[in-house]
Write an enzyme that holds these catalytic residues in place. Sequence first.
Site, PDB file in Angstrom:
ATOM      1  N   GLU A 102      51.257  40.733  32.984  1.00 29.18           N
ATOM      2  CA  GLU A 102      50.086  39.859  33.131  1.00 29.18           C
ATOM      3  C   GLU A 102      48.907  40.665  33.662  1.00 29.18           C
ATOM      4  O   GLU A 102      49.094  41.669  34.347  1.00 29.18           O
ATOM      5  CB  GLU A 102      50.399  38.747  34.153  1.00 29.18           C
ATOM      6  CG  GLU A 102      50.963  37.470  33.546  1.00 29.18           C
ATOM      7  CD  GLU A 102      49.872  36.568  32.965  1.00 29.18           C
ATOM      8  OE1 GLU A 102      48.794  37.083  32.604  1.00 29.18           O
ATOM      9  OE2 GLU A 102      50.111  35.356  32.858  1.00 29.18           O
ATOM     10  N   ASP A 103      47.702  40.191  33.365  1.00 32.70           N
ATOM     11  CA  ASP A 103      46.529  40.857  33.935  1.00 32.70           C
ATOM     12  C   ASP A 103      46.291  40.385  35.375  1.00 32.70           C
ATOM     13  O   ASP A 103      46.003  41.165  36.263  1.00 32.70           O
ATOM     14  CB  ASP A 103      45.278  40.631  33.069  1.00 32.70           C
ATOM     15  CG  ASP A 103      45.021  39.164  32.777  1.00 32.70           C
ATOM     16  OD1 ASP A 103      45.900  38.322  33.079  1.00 32.70           O
ATOM     17  OD2 ASP A 103      43.945  38.839  32.242  1.00 32.70           O
ATOM     18  N   ASP A 106      46.853  34.136  39.589  1.00 34.06           N
ATOM     19  CA  ASP A 106      46.106  33.461  40.663  1.00 34.06           C
ATOM     20  C   ASP A 106      46.756  32.117  40.986  1.00 34.06           C
ATOM     21  O   ASP A 106      47.558  32.032  41.900  1.00 34.06           O
ATOM     22  CB  ASP A 106      44.610  33.361  40.358  1.00 34.06           C
ATOM     23  CG  ASP A 106      44.294  32.839  38.969  1.00 34.06           C
ATOM     24  OD1 ASP A 106      45.199  32.323  38.303  1.00 34.06           O
ATOM     25  OD2 ASP A 106      43.140  32.935  38.558  1.00 34.06           O
ATOM     26  N   PHE A 155      35.983  36.310  41.935  1.00 32.50           N
ATOM     27  CA  PHE A 155      36.044  36.324  40.477  1.00 32.50           C
ATOM     28  C   PHE A 155      35.829  37.749  39.995  1.00 32.50           C
ATOM     29  O   PHE A 155      34.782  38.345  40.233  1.00 32.50           O
ATOM     30  CB  PHE A 155      34.970  35.387  39.897  1.00 32.50           C
ATOM     31  CG  PHE A 155      35.202  35.072  38.448  1.00 32.50           C
ATOM     32  CD1 PHE A 155      35.940  33.955  38.080  1.00 32.50           C
ATOM     33  CD2 PHE A 155      34.695  35.893  37.451  1.00 32.50           C
ATOM     34  CE1 PHE A 155      36.170  33.670  36.745  1.00 32.50           C
ATOM     35  CE2 PHE A 155      34.935  35.614  36.106  1.00 32.50           C
ATOM     36  CZ  PHE A 155      35.666  34.492  35.758  1.00 32.50           C
ATOM     37  N   ARG A 168      35.412  42.984  29.448  1.00 30.07           N
ATOM     38  CA  ARG A 168      36.813  43.406  29.356  1.00 30.07           C
ATOM     39  C   ARG A 168      36.944  44.923  29.341  1.00 30.07           C
ATOM     40  O   ARG A 168      37.894  45.482  29.850  1.00 30.07           O
ATOM     41  CB  ARG A 168      37.442  42.885  28.054  1.00 30.07           C
ATOM     42  CG  ARG A 168      37.834  41.442  28.049  1.00 30.07           C
ATOM     43  CD  ARG A 168      38.707  41.162  26.835  1.00 30.07           C
ATOM     44  NE  ARG A 168      38.698  39.758  26.478  1.00 30.07           N
ATOM     45  CZ  ARG A 168      39.456  38.821  27.052  1.00 30.07           C
ATOM     46  NH1 ARG A 168      40.276  39.159  28.018  1.00 30.07           N
ATOM     47  NH2 ARG A 168      39.402  37.572  26.648  1.00 30.07           N
TER      48      ARG A 168
END
Lengths: 193, 328
Positions: A102-103, A106, A155, A168
Amino acid sequence: MSGEGEHQLEILLTKEQIQQRVAELGEKISRDYAGVEELIMVAVLRGSVYFAVDLSRRLSIPFTLDFIGISSYGATAYPLGVVRITKDLDFSITHKHVFLVEDIVDTGLTLNYLIKNLKTRNPQSLRVCTFLDLPGRRIVDVPVDYRGFEIPDCFVVGYGLDYQERYRNLEEVAVLKKRIRQQKTQIPTDFSG
Amino acid sequence: MAVITISRQFGSGGEEVARLVAEKKRYLLVNKAMILENLRSYGISDDFDQFDEKNIRNIDRAEYRELEKKRRHYLKTIHNFIYDLAIRENLVILGRGGQVLFKDFPPALHVKIIAPLKCRLRTVCKSYGLDEAVAARLIEEKDRDRQDYLRQIFGYDWLDLDLYHLVINTGIFGLEEAALLIVNAAKVKEETGNVLNSLPDAKIQEQNFTVSQVQDAKGNAPSFAHPSEEEFAKMLDFYQIKWLYEPKTFPLEWDSEGNITVAFAPDFYLPEQDLYVELTTQKQKLVWKKNKKIRRLREIYPHVKIKIIYGRDYRGLLQKYGIEEKGE
């Protein structure tokens, strides 16, 4: 580091920090899976692709690379708002060791769904590796076996993570902040009248 | 993947047309038999006869509530099943509200098969060995069921022609010809792209999806105190996390006679996680009262797991999913 338009980017993780940590993770994962036959590395589209590619280069064990994609809340046009697999695995994971990449983890909502979904396919084992972990935002508990960095509640973009499909391709991870517009008083320099 | 939905009047030969189209296109046919076979693995095949393309009517209020709960579960399962199938397979979907389920899916082709009553009577009499009076009653009943089903479940009129790309009258075209028309229409649509648009926005606003109402783990649709709670419930639903809305109130303080003077009911309970969630969109400086209650709750009930989602966390969630915040 500056951003565009209304946003400003502040570097949180440098390219060097990221590459060093990815190398460490690659070594650890290679040690942990040493001797394992039929390991499938499943990268979650699209955010984890950059991390997965770099991590895969650091693995010294044989593995099969596969991808899975799921729809995101807020982006569905279907009347029934339920998460869907938008790109399924190409390989069967039944009785195989699965390593999910996963990136970011959260809230845990996405990962919770993915784990439940993959477990129904009876893998031999299932471990989770995330590039970033934000435990401060967790809603549901999910197991994370390997994490690149634990970061505070903010964020972030870059290294695969986007804001409205942008940023990205940054090699660093940056905090996305709203730019505070400075009100500049224009002092006229030319009095003609 | 490609989807062709076929809606049909009873006795118009729609079933046969769907079968022929699936055969010609080599698509998977999603019809009664196929759904029934697959629903066995979900453990709801017993509900099939009761709910498949049928309306609930002529029962008392308490029974209705019970049945409606069951039906919602049934519909959710069947719709998820069809959506998941559409990701992997090219489909011909016969009935079951396919034209609404895939209304906003650009590659889908939506077809309606109709026929004059005379033709349908002839077909039904022949197919089922019925006399004309019985066949007429059966046609009326079946058509009404399907019409009511679409209205009750999706809020759409079955005969609303805006829902279809193509309407074929099998009183004029034979079944084989109808199938060829559909195959060709699908080809034309594939080649020319999706120039046809879905319904106007105003229409979308009007639609009333019974099954998409926010429901808790027991199938109830609670009245939320704040729009943020409903949004959060939708988020949980989306990720298939079961929840209950304010299922329990915890007494926190009592007077000298043992009467409860302060209590706290967390907004959500997630049974699979055994976790209570309190959502607050108040400004940080105003949440101290709530924080005090939660501290007290943790003291008195140390075994209770509770998570607070503050305004900034909630706004972070909305930002993540690209959603605008709704007001009070």
